[in-house]
Motif scaffolding. Sequence first.
Motif, short mmCIF file in Angstrom:
data_model
loop_
_atom_site.label_atom_id
_atom_site.label_comp_id
_atom_site.label_asym_id
_atom_site.label_seq_id
_atom_site.Cartn_x
_atom_site.Cartn_y
_atom_site.Cartn_z
N LEU A 20 2.27 4.29 0.31
CA LEU A 20 1.57 3.59 1.09
C LEU A 20 0.05 4.07 1.18
CD1 LEU A 20 1.51 1.11 3.01
CD2 LEU A 20 2.25 2.84 4.79
N ARG A 23 -1.63 3.17 -1.72
CA ARG A 23 -1.96 1.84 -1.99
C ARG A 23 -3.36 1.39 -0.89
NH1 ARG A 23 3.35 -0.11 -0.67
NH2 ARG A 23 2.84 -1.39 1.13
N LEU A 24 -3.37 2.08 0.18
CA LEU A 24 -4.51 2.06 1.26
C LEU A 24 -5.72 2.44 0.52
CD1 LEU A 24 -2.81 2.85 4.61
CD2 LEU A 24 -3.68 0.85 4.04
N GLN A 27 -6.69 -0.19 -1.78
CA GLN A 27 -7.04 -1.41 -1.08
C GLN A 27 -8.60 -1.27 -0.55
OE1 GLN A 27 -5.21 -2.90 2.55
NE2 GLN A 27 -3.75 -3.57 1.15
N ARG A 65 -1.35 -4.97 8.25
CA ARG A 65 0.07 -4.74 8.12
C ARG A 65 0.48 -3.36 7.54
NH1 ARG A 65 2.09 -8.45 3.62
NH2 ARG A 65 1.46 -6.39 2.49
N GLU A 66 -0.36 -2.90 6.60
CA GLU A 66 -0.16 -1.58 6.05
C GLU A 66 -0.45 -0.33 7.31
OE1 GLU A 66 -2.04 -2.60 2.66
OE2 GLU A 66 -0.03 -3.09 1.53
N THR A 67 -1.35 -0.52 8.10
CA THR A 67 -1.51 0.52 9.18
C THR A 67 -0.39 0.71 10.06
OG1 THR A 67 -4.06 0.29 8.95
CG2 THR A 67 -3.03 1.16 11.05
N GLU A 69 2.79 -0.37 9.17
CA GLU A 69 3.70 0.08 8.11
C GLU A 69 3.68 1.76 8.26
OE1 GLU A 69 4.01 -1.56 4.53
OE2 GLU A 69 5.43 -0.33 3.82
#
Length: 117
Positions: A20, A23-24, A27, A65-67, A69
């Motif tokens: 993750l 990915r962040l 991103q 959303r990723e934060t 997660e």
Amino acid sequence: MSTPISDTFEAQLRSMRSDLLARLQTQRGGTRSRADAAADKRERADDDGLDRDESFDLGAVLGERETAELGAIDAALRRVADGSYGLCVTCGTQIPAARLHAQPTAERCVGCQARVE
Ligand SMILES: [Zn+2]
């Protein structure tokens, strides 16, 4: 206290966490590029403003959303550390392993989760 079930999921949670974060990081670079592209587009065609707004909204939603997660993964790792991993935070019963396999960050049993949602 360390239980076999938390040992199994700790490794999985740690690998989810590093995936993750990677990915962040990607991103963030991607968001900057999209913003630059949008600014470019705005200068070239004023009548195309709707596209630009949609790009910005999409970037914000993905980030949130990723934060969230990441927060869920960190919370699960804290439960591994204090020995409460795999126990429902609401009623304290053992969450079925099948549910944890499907969602290692699950913090409630199915019944309690249904009441929360
Ligand atoms: Zn419960």
